[in-house]
Scaffold this motif. Structure first.
Motif, PDB file in Angstrom:
ATOM      1  N   MET A   1       0.821  -1.194   0.000  1.00 11.30           N
ATOM      2  CA  MET A   1       0.000   0.000   0.000  1.00 11.30           C
ATOM      3  C   MET A   1       0.864   1.257   0.000  1.00 11.30           C
ATOM      4  N   ASN A   2       1.915   1.231   0.788  1.00 16.02           N
ATOM      5  CA  ASN A   2       2.759   2.429   0.869  1.00 16.02           C
ATOM      6  C   ASN A   2       3.435   2.741  -0.458  1.00 16.02           C
ATOM      7  N   ALA A   3       3.809   1.714  -1.204  1.00 13.02           N
ATOM      8  CA  ALA A   3       4.413   1.938  -2.520  1.00 13.02           C
ATOM      9  C   ALA A   3       3.381   2.538  -3.480  1.00 13.02           C
ATOM     10  N   ILE A   4       2.155   2.062  -3.420  1.00 11.94           N
ATOM     11  CA  ILE A   4       1.086   2.616  -4.257  1.00 11.94           C
ATOM     12  C   ILE A   4       0.844   4.076  -3.888  1.00 11.94           C
ATOM     13  N   ILE A   5       0.839   4.374  -2.598  1.00 12.06           N
ATOM     14  CA  ILE A   5       0.647   5.755  -2.140  1.00 12.06           C
ATOM     15  C   ILE A   5       1.746   6.662  -2.702  1.00 12.06           C
ATOM     16  N   GLN A   6       2.975   6.179  -2.710  1.00 11.81           N
ATOM     17  CA  GLN A   6       4.083   6.985  -3.242  1.00 11.81           C
ATOM     18  C   GLN A   6       3.882   7.278  -4.726  1.00 11.81           C
ATOM     19  N   VAL A   7       3.463   6.274  -5.476  1.00 14.12           N
ATOM     20  CA  VAL A   7       3.257   6.472  -6.913  1.00 14.12           C
ATOM     21  C   VAL A   7       2.041   7.365  -7.166  1.00 14.12           C
ATOM     22  N   GLU A   8       0.970   7.140  -6.427  1.00 17.03           N
ATOM     23  CA  GLU A   8      -0.272   7.875  -6.660  1.00 17.03           C
ATOM     24  C   GLU A   8      -0.182   9.348  -6.279  1.00 17.03           C
ATOM     25  N   SER A   9       0.418   9.649  -5.125  1.00 13.01           N
ATOM     26  CA  SER A   9       0.340  11.024  -4.609  1.00 13.01           C
ATOM     27  C   SER A   9       1.624  11.536  -3.977  1.00 13.01           C
ATOM     28  N   GLY A  10       2.655  10.714  -3.965  1.00 12.46           N
ATOM     29  CA  GLY A  10       3.860  11.114  -3.247  1.00 12.46           C
ATOM     30  C   GLY A  10       3.617  11.222  -1.754  1.00 12.46           C
ATOM     31  N   GLY A  11       2.567  10.572  -1.280  1.00 13.21           N
ATOM     32  CA  GLY A  11       2.243  10.574   0.150  1.00 13.21           C
ATOM     33  C   GLY A  11       1.380  11.741   0.596  1.00 13.21           C
ATOM     34  N   ARG A  12       0.895  12.543  -0.342  1.00  9.95           N
ATOM     35  CA  ARG A  12       0.078  13.713   0.016  1.00  9.95           C
ATOM     36  C   ARG A  12      -1.387  13.309   0.187  1.00  9.95           C
ATOM     37  N   LYS A  16      -5.165  15.936  -5.349  1.00  5.82           N
ATOM     38  CA  LYS A  16      -6.349  15.851  -6.213  1.00  5.82           C
ATOM     39  C   LYS A  16      -5.900  15.799  -7.666  1.00  5.82           C
ATOM     40  N   ASN A  17      -6.587  14.980  -8.437  1.00  5.90           N
ATOM     41  CA  ASN A  17      -6.355  14.903  -9.876  1.00  5.90           C
ATOM     42  C   ASN A  17      -7.688  14.536 -10.510  1.00  5.90           C
ATOM     43  N   GLY A  18      -8.400  15.538 -10.986  1.00  8.06           N
ATOM     44  CA  GLY A  18      -9.740  15.280 -11.521  1.00  8.06           C
ATOM     45  C   GLY A  18     -10.650  14.801 -10.408  1.00  8.06           C
ATOM     46  N   ASN A  19     -11.284  13.652 -10.620  1.00  9.11           N
ATOM     47  CA  ASN A  19     -12.168  13.112  -9.575  1.00  9.11           C
ATOM     48  C   ASN A  19     -11.444  12.133  -8.654  1.00  9.11           C
ATOM     49  N   GLN A  20     -10.138  12.012  -8.817  1.00  7.11           N
ATOM     50  CA  GLN A  20      -9.327  11.151  -7.956  1.00  7.11           C
ATOM     51  C   GLN A  20      -8.747  11.993  -6.833  1.00  7.11           C
ATOM     52  N   ALA A  23      -4.406  10.313  -0.783  1.00 10.51           N
ATOM     53  CA  ALA A  23      -3.100   9.663  -0.925  1.00 10.51           C
ATOM     54  C   ALA A  23      -3.125   8.518  -1.926  1.00 10.51           C
ATOM     55  N   MET A  24      -4.275   7.830  -2.016  1.00  8.64           N
ATOM     56  CA  MET A  24      -4.364   6.685  -2.927  1.00  8.64           C
ATOM     57  C   MET A  24      -5.144   7.011  -4.191  1.00  8.64           C
ATOM     58  N   GLN A  25      -5.489   8.306  -4.379  1.00  8.43           N
ATOM     59  CA  GLN A  25      -6.196   8.769  -5.575  1.00  8.43           C
ATOM     60  C   GLN A  25      -7.460   7.949  -5.842  1.00  8.43           C
ATOM     61  N   ILE A  26      -8.349   7.948  -4.873  1.00  6.06           N
ATOM     62  CA  ILE A  26      -9.590   7.162  -4.921  1.00  6.06           C
ATOM     63  C   ILE A  26     -10.683   7.946  -5.644  1.00  6.06           C
ATOM     64  N   THR A  27     -11.406   7.251  -6.516  1.00  7.95           N
ATOM     65  CA  THR A  27     -12.508   7.850  -7.278  1.00  7.95           C
ATOM     66  C   THR A  27     -13.834   7.652  -6.547  1.00  7.95           C
ATOM     67  N   PRO A  28     -14.836   8.462  -6.897  1.00  7.43           N
ATOM     68  CA  PRO A  28     -16.168   8.252  -6.317  1.00  7.43           C
ATOM     69  C   PRO A  28     -16.719   6.852  -6.607  1.00  7.43           C
ATOM     70  N   ILE A  29     -16.399   6.300  -7.773  1.00  2.31           N
ATOM     71  CA  ILE A  29     -16.880   4.956  -8.125  1.00  2.31           C
ATOM     72  C   ILE A  29     -16.316   3.912  -7.162  1.00  2.31           C
ATOM     73  N   LEU A  30     -15.056   4.060  -6.777  1.00  6.42           N
ATOM     74  CA  LEU A  30     -14.455   3.106  -5.843  1.00  6.42           C
ATOM     75  C   LEU A  30     -15.100   3.215  -4.470  1.00  6.42           C
ATOM     76  N   VAL A  31     -15.413   4.435  -4.034  1.00  8.57           N
ATOM     77  CA  VAL A  31     -16.106   4.614  -2.746  1.00  8.57           C
ATOM     78  C   VAL A  31     -17.452   3.889  -2.799  1.00  8.57           C
ATOM     79  N   GLN A  32     -18.175   4.050  -3.897  1.00 11.53           N
ATOM     80  CA  GLN A  32     -19.468   3.382  -4.050  1.00 11.53           C
ATOM     81  C   GLN A  32     -19.311   1.860  -4.050  1.00 11.53           C
TER      82      GLN A  32
END
Length: 104
Positions: A1-12, A16-20, A23-32
């Motif tokens: 998970m931590n490696a994914i977080i680094q790639v997705e957001s650099g740990g921030r 935000k990137n569009g609807n993502q 830290a893990m750049q989660i979309t509204p569809i994934l929340v649903q």
């Protein structure tokens, strides 16, 4: 998970990137999808869109999705599906996979 977080957001956690978001750049569809899994499992817990900005709740969502779609905890499948969805293409997720693996 931590490696994914680094790639997705650099740990921030506020990234935000569009609807993502988060830290893990989660979309509204994934929340649903998480809430649908919780409902199917008869849980009263639900995630909100603002939970995407909470690193611990983002990790919970990641683990929930993996427990449902990747019960064998295949690391490659976890990484590729996080980037390309459940019907991911190996070719289209290769660069992402390599980036995540470089953090491991």
């Amino acid at each position: 998970m931590n490696a994914i977080i680094q790639v997705e957001s650099g740990g921030r956690s506020k990234a935000k990137n569009g609807n993502q978001c988060g830290a893990m750049q989660i979309t509204p569809i994934l929340v649903q999808e998480c809430n649908n899994i919780l409902k199917e499992r008869k849980s009263k817990k639900r995630f909100t869109l603002s939970d995407r900005f909470n690193v611990n709740k983002s990790k919970e969502m990641f683990l929930l999705i993996q427990s449902y779609h990747n019960p064998k905890n295949d690391i490659e499948k976890a990484i590729r599906s996080w980037n390309g969805g459940q019907q991911y293409s190996v070719k289209r997720t290769q660069r992402y996979f390599e980036k995540v693996m470089s953090y491991l």
